[in-house]
Design a protein around this motif. Structure first.
Motif, PDB file in Angstrom:
ATOM      1  N   SER B 245       0.818  -1.209   0.000  1.00 11.15           N
ATOM      2  CA  SER B 245       0.000   0.000   0.000  1.00 11.15           C
ATOM      3  C   SER B 245       0.857   1.267   0.000  1.00 11.15           C
ATOM      4  N   THR B 246       2.163   1.105   0.113  1.00  9.37           N
ATOM      5  CA  THR B 246       3.073   2.241  -0.028  1.00  9.37           C
ATOM      6  C   THR B 246       4.126   1.869  -1.067  1.00  9.37           C
ATOM      7  N   ARG B 247       4.722   2.879  -1.675  1.00  5.54           N
ATOM      8  CA  ARG B 247       5.683   2.616  -2.758  1.00  5.54           C
ATOM      9  C   ARG B 247       6.910   1.871  -2.239  1.00  5.54           C
ATOM     10  N   LEU B 250       9.583   3.057   4.497  1.00  5.62           N
ATOM     11  CA  LEU B 250      10.505   4.040   5.084  1.00  5.62           C
ATOM     12  C   LEU B 250      11.112   3.447   6.354  1.00  5.62           C
ATOM     13  N   THR B 274       7.206   6.808   0.541  1.00  8.27           N
ATOM     14  CA  THR B 274       5.811   6.378   0.662  1.00  8.27           C
ATOM     15  C   THR B 274       5.080   6.427  -0.669  1.00  8.27           C
ATOM     16  N   ARG B 276       3.010   8.532  -1.386  1.00  9.21           N
ATOM     17  CA  ARG B 276       1.644   8.986  -1.105  1.00  9.21           C
ATOM     18  C   ARG B 276       1.636  10.312  -0.364  1.00  9.21           C
ATOM     19  N   LEU B 279       0.684  10.658   3.302  1.00  9.02           N
ATOM     20  CA  LEU B 279       1.573  10.177   4.371  1.00  9.02           C
ATOM     21  C   LEU B 279       2.800  11.074   4.556  1.00  9.02           C
ATOM     22  N   ALA B 282       3.076  13.424   7.981  1.00  7.50           N
ATOM     23  CA  ALA B 282       3.370  12.668   9.208  1.00  7.50           C
ATOM     24  C   ALA B 282       4.801  12.136   9.183  1.00  7.50           C
ATOM     25  N   MET B 283       5.254  11.673   8.025  1.00  7.58           N
ATOM     26  CA  MET B 283       6.605  11.118   7.963  1.00  7.58           C
ATOM     27  C   MET B 283       7.674  12.209   8.026  1.00  7.58           C
ATOM     28  N   ARG B 285       7.330  14.985   9.875  1.00  9.02           N
ATOM     29  CA  ARG B 285       7.397  15.296  11.315  1.00  9.02           C
ATOM     30  C   ARG B 285       8.179  14.217  12.052  1.00  9.02           C
ATOM     31  N   ALA B 286       7.890  12.963  11.725  1.00  9.02           N
ATOM     32  CA  ALA B 286       8.579  11.865  12.393  1.00  9.02           C
ATOM     33  C   ALA B 286      10.083  11.928  12.124  1.00  9.02           C
TER      34      ALA B 286
ATOM     35  N   ASP D 251       7.865   0.013  10.523  1.00  6.96           N
ATOM     36  CA  ASP D 251       7.152   0.651   9.406  1.00  6.96           C
ATOM     37  C   ASP D 251       6.374   1.842   9.950  1.00  6.96           C
ATOM     38  N   MET D 252       7.086   2.956  10.172  1.00  5.91           N
ATOM     39  CA  MET D 252       6.456   4.104  10.818  1.00  5.91           C
ATOM     40  C   MET D 252       5.296   4.643   9.995  1.00  5.91           C
ATOM     41  N   PRO D 256       0.168   6.764   9.971  1.00  2.00           N
ATOM     42  CA  PRO D 256      -0.817   7.549   9.199  1.00  2.00           C
ATOM     43  C   PRO D 256      -1.563   6.702   8.171  1.00  2.00           C
ATOM     44  N   ASN D 257      -0.938   5.635   7.704  1.00  2.00           N
ATOM     45  CA  ASN D 257      -1.588   4.745   6.731  1.00  2.00           C
ATOM     46  C   ASN D 257      -2.839   4.113   7.363  1.00  2.00           C
ATOM     47  N   ARG D 285      10.002   9.112  19.947  1.00  2.00           N
ATOM     48  CA  ARG D 285       9.699  10.498  19.564  1.00  2.00           C
ATOM     49  C   ARG D 285       9.041  10.536  18.182  1.00  2.00           C
ATOM     50  N   ALA D 286       9.618   9.775  17.268  1.00  2.00           N
ATOM     51  CA  ALA D 286       9.082   9.762  15.905  1.00  2.00           C
ATOM     52  C   ALA D 286       7.646   9.253  15.891  1.00  2.00           C
ATOM     53  N   ALA D 287       7.365   8.253  16.726  1.00  2.00           N
ATOM     54  CA  ALA D 287       6.010   7.687  16.762  1.00  2.00           C
ATOM     55  C   ALA D 287       5.005   8.752  17.185  1.00  2.00           C
ATOM     56  N   ALA D 289       5.376  11.977  16.977  1.00  2.00           N
ATOM     57  CA  ALA D 289       5.297  12.996  15.925  1.00  2.00           C
ATOM     58  C   ALA D 289       4.508  12.494  14.721  1.00  2.00           C
ATOM     59  N   ALA D 290       4.530  11.198  14.470  1.00  2.00           N
ATOM     60  CA  ALA D 290       3.812  10.632  13.322  1.00  2.00           C
ATOM     61  C   ALA D 290       2.320  10.512  13.587  1.00  2.00           C
TER      62      ALA D 290
END
Lengths: 344, 344, 344, 344
Positions: B245-247, B250, B274, B276, B279, B282-283, B285-286, D251-252, D256-257, D285-287, D289-290
């Protein structure tokens, strides 16, 4: 192509999509379902990638229907293509056995290994003069000196030779010596190199990239074919996976998978695919049984002194035993290893 | 390195291993356990790859202890390296925001997108003039004309520029126009191209290959550093996985993973990772929260007409919103987006 | 086990590690190298997992040397184990052909398919009465009614039967009907279910999990063996990968990989591995050539009406053709399909 | 659903397909293109899986359009669901911090760790009494004795507790002690266990399987929801990949997915995802923020003596530092860690 429209798309959005489809030269064919509208996009899909349609607001999915490759497809050429390397034929029931050391190291090693693999029944001699190495501090190959050795030894044993090219600037040089150009896994999507090899008159051995799908592999073959070079042999050599007891994961199903949709020959390289000599014989037998047009094996008379990939090489006597098995198997399946001294 | 000896190895084999280790210039250190003998191999491991020792009969495992890269390692340089692109700094608390369209298409599109991303706070402008495309029939980039447009627009908005190079023969040409060279995922192990970029004086943005481990990425950086170019910025852009569901997938953990063992800056590209737009925020920011030294985002004012990768581009207003979030986040973490007009 | 100590570890830390190793009942063996100290940990590694030693401050790597499985290993049992299902033998040169529909649907379908596969030479009949389905809304199997049908049809055609169990609470029920228990890929690490099957006296067909390494598979077999059940047959059925043109990626190298370190029989399931009938014949031939002890194939007389996995089933006449090929191949390799009516 | 017809399909085949579609209760909608015919299949797709249509002769592709899950979808419930564990809320801006040792070992360890994580701000206490271990020889958990300890310590510190269940036969027992049931990655497709948990009135923490797609995860949630239990919290904990320097690949983007298509809360477990304490803080932290609704972290006061997964646990002081960071980050993003003593 088929466009699936978002359930919340407005009528204006759908109209915009239809117009955009027409602008791109296609005929739209709208079907309204209970929960979704879908738009068939009629016309030559290879002109537009699905992604560009996916970017139109209101489009949820853009599903390609046609295969993105043409010249490599069975639709383009129904029969099995046969590629000649010297007088050795690959494809159409003719099997290649490409064998030799990973890298050309010295004349003596090359000569010894060639003598053994020739005796075993190999029909093409391999050896790398330009080596793609993960580390900049590892042996990078002998360059032109290696090409000369490989050529001399190939001639001595009447075997056509294959060697890797890594850089578009080396293509002319390599072509002066070799009978077949190898494009390694790491360069399967080095598109400028693919084009350069497509402009030569040498057959190309194109290895599958470590994370390439079968479709990606065929698209890379298409790059070579599109430049006018029709002599492409594909090679399955394993892909990256989570399994850590083998170097790569050999995707054996790629053999019939490719053959179902593409007319080019495909061979299997169990040396790089497994990285383990104990698995090479079984995987070579399986490759022949699966319908591969040949096998590519690294052989070294003293693996512990090999300058590259020693631990994945077979010893000469192991190679000899394996060739006996493969000949029996080929016979049972009505196929044969081609020879360099046969008449057309 | 540590050699684990097979339980059935003969004394003669063990003696041979010990001698071979000495021949290679190492000091062997033998320990006999209840069920296994192990041999410590003392010396500079980067001279010999573990595989060559693995090929000695009787050796079951060859376990490397030292990292195979040097110049890229924290041992070589303890602090965080800061790379300058124009006056923009990347690393050491300074964040890059590299933004622009996937491909340079026309002056007008480039100008429009640059105006928006500059206003949003991007500090480096991107755009591809040479495009690696899976299909030979897809748009392959504008070449030198594209480089000229990118240079002009970068100058107009006072933004340093980055653009991809795919072929060693293009490096000189690209260097005449660009402030930073990008090496794409498909070329991460195009070793001749790495060397060629290592001989320039331009900073290099090195993207992780689609099936490259973090160690592979650092080894490729080592190729560039070993040629004398110290200005390498790494980029995590997703790897191939089974998730459809993602390219790509990450690998966000690559950010702290790299930072723990390597002094070079690393940024994240959520656009390619991604595929997309929904997404990307959010990615991004992460990525900042994970400690990345910047983000690389594709922006297009009309994704549906983009000649490449339209559906993964943010619209200008989405980019603007995202930059607001990222600035707040950076502040909370005591970091800042660097500017091109700041004094040293 | 070998512990690699961090270069910056203090003497006090090293002393603490040495004491902790002793506390755990091992003998430490310290080697100080130029750049690293390593500590050999002598003793029975299966008592402690490497990870617990990795948690001691100052330890950088904890490298296991011994295999974590015992009863499944070649060291435990040198020869090839032969598992009996009814009078059919699997292993030691005896091949199984397990065939039948994915799910038991009706007596009529089961009877028709059984008649065909028996005529073709299948020696074990399969059919699912409890079906693991990704969707809660999909057909979940007939339960005990399905078991009865399978038993009756197996008896009618004198074929032993195999069927899947998904829940420890079903094991007794299933054992009342079946000759062999199948543990599906999704349950390969359902440890309570493994233990429950290990306490029965029925042979177990253990399928590899979708992301299980070969070592994981052998550890799961160890769970069954450790409970006292020695009759385990392993099954390679493909793993998850990025390749999207097949349902899974068939790891053919797992066959010789398992055989090199484990005495249990291993068969191959090309139906689930590929999900494509056009690839099943080639992969079945390859499996036999690779040394597998059998093949597991789904056959249905009307795939379009199958309640589960129809599109991956062979038609009866395709199965017949394939069996002809496989018998020739087996003969060339000095192996044979076992029969249920043969004397010991 | 959309059926793409093979280019060589006969008219009789197409007619048969159309009739079969009608038989299944759908309305067919045929479009004939230049090179392909496509048939839109109008109706409720969840009744038939695409594969059954794929088995009809002449069908080349069967493309689903609708999502295969209903109760878990945003279409079913637009807002963000909030799950209560005790008085702690998860979702809708409320963050969970689930912390504790991997396994319950002794009252003393549990008490010590709970004291620290409570002080740091964790709001749910975790600990395993039934442990899924790759090896049958590894510590399998304390069983009911462990449940009692966890319950007592949870009560002492006023923290709701969560613990794993592995076997449908344990569900009643576990429910007598716990506030939330955890379903581990290895059991994500243990469908009988999913159903059993769906019949309880306890919230369920459902971890993503090691090779599960996001869609697979949502389908497994659907199993629980379909049994009537609405309180499901999803957990991203990494998937298997080729990267060998981390235990799994986090798979962060799944955060959002999932949030884009599903109303259930989702948290992140960086302990299992990375297996490395040095990466846990950055990934936590990333989680946040995501957009994750919480974090799940293993903490142990003496990782080197932990009976399970010691090396991936944070020390209490590391946990304390991390919580400080996460609170600042949450505040900047307008979210907060929920508390067990708050009024509704």
């Amino acid at each position: 192509m088929i466009l699936v429209i978002r359930p919340d798309a407005s009528l204006a959005q759908i109209e915009h999509i239809v117009e955009r489809v027409k602008e791109l030269g296609y005929t739209p064919h709208v079907s309204r379902g209970e929960s979704r509208t879908i738009i068939g996009v009629i016309g030559d899909e290879t002109k537009t990638s699905p992604e560009s349609l996916l970017a139109i607001p209101g489009v949820e999915q853009a599903l390609p229907i046609m295969k993105p490759f043409k010249l490599a497809s069975r639709e383009f050429s129904k029969g099995d293509s046969v590629v000649h390397v010297g007088k050795v034929r690959i494809g159409g029931g003719n099997l290649a056995m490409i064998a030799g050391p990973c890298a050309v190291e010295t004349y003596e090693v090359m000569d010894t290994v060639a003598k053994y693999v020739k005796a075993g029944g190999a029909n093409i001699l391999r050896g790398g003069a330009f080596k793609p190495r993960t580390s900049p501090y590892a042996f990078q190959g002998m360059g032109e000196d290696g090409l000369k050795i490989l050529r001399d030894v190939g001639d001595k044993y009447d075997m056509p030779i294959v060697t890797e090219v890594m850089d578009p600037r080396q293509v002319d040089l390599v072509c002066r010596y070799t009978d077949m150009i190898q494009l390694g896994a790491r360069n399967m999507q080095n598109f400028d190199l693919l084009k350069e090899c497509g402009r030569t008159n040498k057959p190309v051995l194109l290895k599958r990239g470590m994370s390439a799908t079968v479709k990606d592999l065929l698209m890379s073959a298409e790059y070579i074919l599109a430049e006018g070079n029709k002599d492409v042999v594909l090679c399955e050599r394993g892909v990256r996976s989570f399994e850590d007891s083998t170097r790569n994961m050999l995707d054996m199903a790629a053999v019939p998978n490719v053959k179902g949709q593409c007319h080019l020959p495909i061979i299997v390289d169990p040396s790089h695919a497994t990285g383990r000599p104990d698995l090479i014989p079984a995987m070579s037998r399986a490759a022949v049984a699966a319908g591969a047009d040949g096998v590519h094996i690294e052989v070294h008379n003293c693996p512990e002194k090999a300058l590259s990939d020693g631990p994945q090489a077979l010893l000469p006597h192991q190679f000899l035993d394996l060739m006996g098995d493969l000949r029996r198997l080929a016979e049972a399946l009505n196929r044969r290893f081609s020879r360099n001294d046969e008449e057309e």
